[in-house]
Design an enzyme around this catalytic site. Structure first.
Site, PDB file in Angstrom:
ATOM      1  N   TYR A 161       0.848  -1.207   0.000  1.00 32.96           N
ATOM      2  CA  TYR A 161       0.000   0.000   0.000  1.00 32.96           C
ATOM      3  C   TYR A 161       0.884   1.258   0.000  1.00 32.96           C
ATOM      4  CZ  TYR A 161      -4.358   2.573   0.550  1.00 32.96           C
ATOM      5  OH  TYR A 161      -5.432   3.406   0.347  1.00 32.96           O
ATOM      6  N   LYS A 168      -3.124   8.435   2.648  1.00 32.86           N
ATOM      7  CA  LYS A 168      -4.359   8.276   3.446  1.00 32.86           C
ATOM      8  C   LYS A 168      -4.168   8.846   4.852  1.00 32.86           C
ATOM      9  CE  LYS A 168      -7.228   6.252   0.545  1.00 32.86           C
ATOM     10  NZ  LYS A 168      -8.241   7.092  -0.140  1.00 32.86           N
TER      11      LYS A 168
END
Ligand code: NAD
Ligand code: 0WE
Length: 261
Positions: A161, A168
């Site tokens: 990720y 995020k």
């Protein structure tokens, strides 16, 4: 009276009928909201977005192109929205982008400056840019609700990720600072941390199938999340039922985030 009767807003991030944004729109419309849409201007993406919006059976579909990485595009879409709509009660941010090359396990350390900045720009800064452009019309209507999609990889390392996790984390922190700035205008800003869902953004990810299997096994609910699970919580966050919630993150992940081992 329907829960969202009289509420009108703008949704960013419908790519097709699998998108989190599409499931959110479906739920908001089902509860009586009027939804307008902004989609990436790329001709093929725009066409797919149109087809997905058509599936919502709206009486007057409103969809405008917007590359959220361009201030001029954001200015234009919010101006067009305000020209055509009397109120702005909600904005849904459901967009993210990072260079695919840097989304594989073990490569975070090599992330080039430009890829890092682009991920933060498209996936996090755009929430600030949208909130700034929403403020006047939302405040004029007595307030509003801004909602963004996030993922647990912002908090704990999820292999691959990578720079999206950093983006995020910036998105979630931005939502709290926005909540503080906009609270006096009764504008609430929250995030939904969604579980893995097979969307266009997920389709390019190597090993996504294993992530889904692993999640369903670990989840207290013993299943993966569905679009409508997020649609329901988005409905709640847009509605006045959540009038006291801002700067908050709500997990819609079948409980996976609560499991330690
Ligand atoms: P998706 O591919 O359906 O949606 C991503 C959207 O971002 C697309 O509509 C794309 O056009 C848009 N986008 C990217 N760059 C853009 C730009 N410059 N300007 C305008 N639009 C741009 O995938 P999704 O999974 O529905 O993603 C929506 C949100 O949900 C993202 O924020 C994603 O990080 C988040 N999320 C996804 C998952 C998952 O597993 N699918 C899990 C948790 C959170
Ligand atoms: O936020 C996301 C994905 C966002 C995303 C996906 C892509 C693929 C195509 C952002 N940029 C791009 N760029 C591309 O070129 N998710 C939460 C889904 C996701 O992505 C992962 C995951 C999960 C879950 C990547 C690695 C590991 C897990």
């Amino acid at each position: 009276m329907a829960l969202l009767e009289g509420k009108t807003g703008l949704i960013f991030g419908v790519a097709n009928h699998r998108s989190y944004a599409w499931h959110i729109a479906k739920a908001l419309v089902a509860h009586g909201a009027d939804c307008a849409f902004a989609a990436h201007p790329d001709e093929k993406l725009m066409q797919r977005a149109r087809e997905a919006v058509d599936q919502l059976d709206l009486s007057r579909p409103w969809i405008e192109p917007c590359d959220a990485g361009r201030d001029e595009d954001l200015d234009a879409v919010f101006a067009a929205y305000a020209r055509d709509h009397a109120r702005l009660d909600f904005v849904v941010h459901s967009i993210a982008f990072a260079d695919r090359e840097w989304l594989s396990p073990g490569t975070f350390v090599g992330t080039p400056r430009q890829s890092y900045l682009q991920a933060i720009d498209i996936s996090a800064y755009t929430l600030v840019a949208m909130a700034d452009r929403s403020r006047e019309q939302m405040a004029a209507g007595g307030g509003g609700s801004i909602l963004a999609m996030t993922y647990y990889g912002s908090e704990k390392v999820v292999p691959g990720y990578n720079v999206m996790g950093v983006a995020k984390a910036a998105l979630e922190a931005s939502s709290r600072y926005l909540a503080a700035d906009l609270g006096p205008d009764n504008i609430r800003v929250n995030t939904i941390s969604g579980g893995p869902l097979r969307t266009l953004a997920a389709s390019g990810i190597a090993g996504f199938r294993q992530i889904l299997t692993h999640n369903a096994e670990r989840a207290p609910l013993r299943r993966n999340v569905e679009g409508q699970d997020v649609g329901g919580v988005a409905t709640f966050l847009v509605s006045d039922l959540s009038s006291g919630i801002t700067g908050e993150n709500i997990y819609v992940d079948c409980g996976v985030n609560t499991i330690g081992l």
